[in-house]
Design a protein around this motif. Structure first.
Motif, mmCIF file in Angstrom:
data_model
loop_
_atom_site.group_PDB
_atom_site.id
_atom_site.type_symbol
_atom_site.label_atom_id
_atom_site.label_comp_id
_atom_site.label_asym_id
_atom_site.label_seq_id
_atom_site.Cartn_x
_atom_site.Cartn_y
_atom_site.Cartn_z
ATOM 1 N N MET A 1 0.894 -1.302 -0.031
ATOM 2 C CA MET A 1 -0.131 -0.100 -0.185
ATOM 3 C C MET A 1 0.842 1.056 0.021
ATOM 4 O O MET A 1 1.683 1.362 0.797
ATOM 5 C CB MET A 1 -1.037 0.135 1.376
ATOM 6 N N ASN A 2 0.811 2.125 -0.942
ATOM 7 C CA ASN A 2 1.281 3.341 -1.096
ATOM 8 C C ASN A 2 0.540 4.494 -0.656
ATOM 9 O O ASN A 2 -0.346 4.769 -1.181
ATOM 10 C CB ASN A 2 1.899 3.350 -2.496
ATOM 11 N N ALA A 3 0.726 5.141 0.361
ATOM 12 C CA ALA A 3 -0.038 6.469 0.857
ATOM 13 C C ALA A 3 0.909 7.560 0.988
ATOM 14 O O ALA A 3 1.952 7.547 1.257
ATOM 15 C CB ALA A 3 -0.334 6.084 2.347
ATOM 16 N N THR A 4 0.285 8.727 0.407
ATOM 17 C CA THR A 4 0.786 10.016 0.657
ATOM 18 C C THR A 4 0.015 10.714 1.503
ATOM 19 O O THR A 4 -1.228 10.937 1.156
ATOM 20 C CB THR A 4 1.086 10.606 -0.823
ATOM 21 N N TYR A 5 0.681 11.145 2.650
ATOM 22 C CA TYR A 5 -0.309 12.154 3.595
ATOM 23 C C TYR A 5 -0.624 13.593 2.799
ATOM 24 O O TYR A 5 0.315 14.165 2.370
ATOM 25 C CB TYR A 5 0.430 12.527 4.858
ATOM 26 N N ILE A 6 -1.897 13.840 3.068
ATOM 27 C CA ILE A 6 -2.107 15.482 2.293
ATOM 28 C C ILE A 6 -2.637 16.342 3.431
ATOM 29 O O ILE A 6 -1.867 17.601 3.467
ATOM 30 C CB ILE A 6 -3.502 15.344 1.572
ATOM 31 N N LYS A 7 -3.451 15.918 4.503
ATOM 32 C CA LYS A 7 -3.813 16.914 5.427
ATOM 33 C C LYS A 7 -4.659 16.053 6.555
ATOM 34 O O LYS A 7 -4.980 15.058 6.370
ATOM 35 C CB LYS A 7 -4.545 18.110 4.849
ATOM 36 N N THR A 8 -5.152 16.769 7.527
ATOM 37 C CA THR A 8 -5.967 16.331 8.717
ATOM 38 C C THR A 8 -7.183 17.362 8.605
ATOM 39 O O THR A 8 -6.965 18.415 8.788
ATOM 40 C CB THR A 8 -5.091 16.321 10.017
ATOM 41 N N THR A 9 -8.254 16.524 8.724
ATOM 42 C CA THR A 9 -9.455 17.393 8.676
ATOM 43 C C THR A 9 -9.670 17.959 10.002
ATOM 44 O O THR A 9 -8.915 17.709 10.999
ATOM 45 C CB THR A 9 -10.851 16.587 8.234
ATOM 46 N N GLN A 10 -10.632 18.997 10.271
ATOM 47 C CA GLN A 10 -10.849 19.298 11.622
ATOM 48 C C GLN A 10 -11.326 18.523 12.423
ATOM 49 O O GLN A 10 -11.205 18.779 13.732
ATOM 50 C CB GLN A 10 -12.087 20.740 11.347
ATOM 51 N N ASP A 11 -11.921 17.362 12.262
ATOM 52 C CA ASP A 11 -12.563 16.321 13.169
ATOM 53 C C ASP A 11 -11.493 15.654 13.286
ATOM 54 O O ASP A 11 -11.585 14.367 13.897
ATOM 55 C CB ASP A 11 -13.877 15.754 12.468
ATOM 56 N N GLY A 12 -10.173 15.370 12.770
ATOM 57 C CA GLY A 12 -9.191 14.699 13.148
ATOM 58 C C GLY A 12 -8.879 13.446 12.108
ATOM 59 O O GLY A 12 -8.055 12.552 12.258
ATOM 60 N N ARG A 13 -9.687 13.364 11.083
ATOM 61 C CA ARG A 13 -9.450 12.232 10.033
ATOM 62 C C ARG A 13 -8.277 12.596 9.122
ATOM 63 O O ARG A 13 -8.252 13.866 8.551
ATOM 64 C CB ARG A 13 -10.657 12.034 9.421
ATOM 65 N N ARG A 14 -7.615 11.654 8.592
ATOM 66 C CA ARG A 14 -6.584 11.831 7.728
ATOM 67 C C ARG A 14 -6.729 11.853 6.211
ATOM 68 O O ARG A 14 -7.850 11.061 5.676
ATOM 69 C CB ARG A 14 -5.470 10.765 7.749
ATOM 70 N N VAL A 15 -6.526 12.743 5.425
ATOM 71 C CA VAL A 15 -6.713 12.857 4.018
ATOM 72 C C VAL A 15 -5.283 12.244 3.284
ATOM 73 O O VAL A 15 -4.316 12.855 3.545
ATOM 74 C CB VAL A 15 -7.091 14.118 3.469
ATOM 75 N N GLU A 16 -5.464 11.147 2.669
ATOM 76 C CA GLU A 16 -4.430 10.698 1.975
ATOM 77 C C GLU A 16 -4.725 10.417 0.623
ATOM 78 O O GLU A 16 -5.753 10.219 0.430
ATOM 79 C CB GLU A 16 -3.883 9.506 2.873
ATOM 80 N N VAL A 17 -3.737 10.056 -0.264
ATOM 81 C CA VAL A 17 -3.753 9.443 -1.369
ATOM 82 C C VAL A 17 -3.319 8.067 -1.424
ATOM 83 O O VAL A 17 -2.255 7.751 -1.113
ATOM 84 C CB VAL A 17 -3.078 10.210 -2.459
ATOM 85 N N ILE A 18 -4.080 6.922 -1.196
ATOM 86 C CA ILE A 18 -3.805 5.525 -1.068
ATOM 87 C C ILE A 18 -4.083 4.919 -2.487
ATOM 88 O O ILE A 18 -5.040 4.680 -2.816
ATOM 89 C CB ILE A 18 -4.667 5.107 0.048
ATOM 90 N N ASP A 19 -2.950 4.508 -3.145
ATOM 91 C CA ASP A 19 -2.868 3.384 -4.337
ATOM 92 C C ASP A 19 -3.869 4.229 -5.322
ATOM 93 O O ASP A 19 -4.702 3.380 -6.058
ATOM 94 C CB ASP A 19 -3.495 2.221 -4.024
ATOM 95 N N GLY A 20 -3.736 5.453 -5.591
ATOM 96 C CA GLY A 20 -4.306 6.164 -6.665
ATOM 97 C C GLY A 20 -5.703 6.630 -6.300
ATOM 98 O O GLY A 20 -6.670 7.078 -7.249
ATOM 99 N N TRP A 21 -6.187 6.669 -5.149
ATOM 100 C CA TRP A 21 -7.526 7.065 -4.587
ATOM 101 C C TRP A 21 -7.250 8.024 -3.712
ATOM 102 O O TRP A 21 -6.600 7.993 -2.684
ATOM 103 C CB TRP A 21 -8.208 5.844 -3.944
ATOM 104 N N ILE A 22 -8.192 9.178 -3.483
ATOM 105 C CA ILE A 22 -7.896 10.189 -2.520
ATOM 106 C C ILE A 22 -9.245 9.520 -1.501
ATOM 107 O O ILE A 22 -10.062 9.253 -1.687
ATOM 108 C CB ILE A 22 -8.695 11.490 -3.144
ATOM 109 N N CYS A 23 -8.304 9.349 -0.248
ATOM 110 C CA CYS A 23 -9.095 8.621 0.846
ATOM 111 C C CYS A 23 -9.152 9.703 2.030
ATOM 112 O O CYS A 23 -8.320 10.439 2.410
ATOM 113 C CB CYS A 23 -8.230 7.583 1.382
#
Length: 105
Positions: A1-23
């Motif tokens: 699994m290849n993950a790239t961290y983008i940011k953390t939302t105000q409610d604490g969830r991580r926004v990442e790009v994982i295997d070609g998907w924005i998660c």
């Protein structure tokens, strides 16, 4: 699994790009970015998140964040899966993109 961290939302969830998907929080949200001037809900997003230039699903991004997302999506796309399942998935995406471009919803 290849993950790239983008940011953390105000409610604490991580926004990442994982295997070609924005998660969002590890769950798939979108597979591409939409510029704000093409987004159907751009006025509401603009009021809620000033400075947003792109969106993906429920996630707004600034220009800098969108650049990181796009780089991660491009890197994932460059990795070619030559297995029968990988080729089938690429063909499915191509057929869907063509149908969408021709007006099928």
């Amino acid at each position: 699994m290849n993950a790239t961290y983008i940011k953390t939302t105000q409610d604490g969830r991580r926004v990442e790009v994982i295997d070609g998907w924005i998660c969002l929080g590890g769950m798939r949200e979108a597979d591409g970015l939409i510029p704000m001037d093409e987004h159907p809900n751009r006025q509401a997003i603009g009021k809620a998140v000033p400075g947003a230039t792109h969106a993906a699903g429920r996630l707004p991004f600034t220009l800098a964040e969108a650049a990181v997302v796009q780089n991660a999506l491009s890197a994932a796309q460059r990795k070619f899966d030559a297995s029968p399942a990988g080729i089938t998935q690429r063909l499915r995406h191509a057929v869907w993109a063509k149908a969408t471009a021709e007006g099928v919803e």
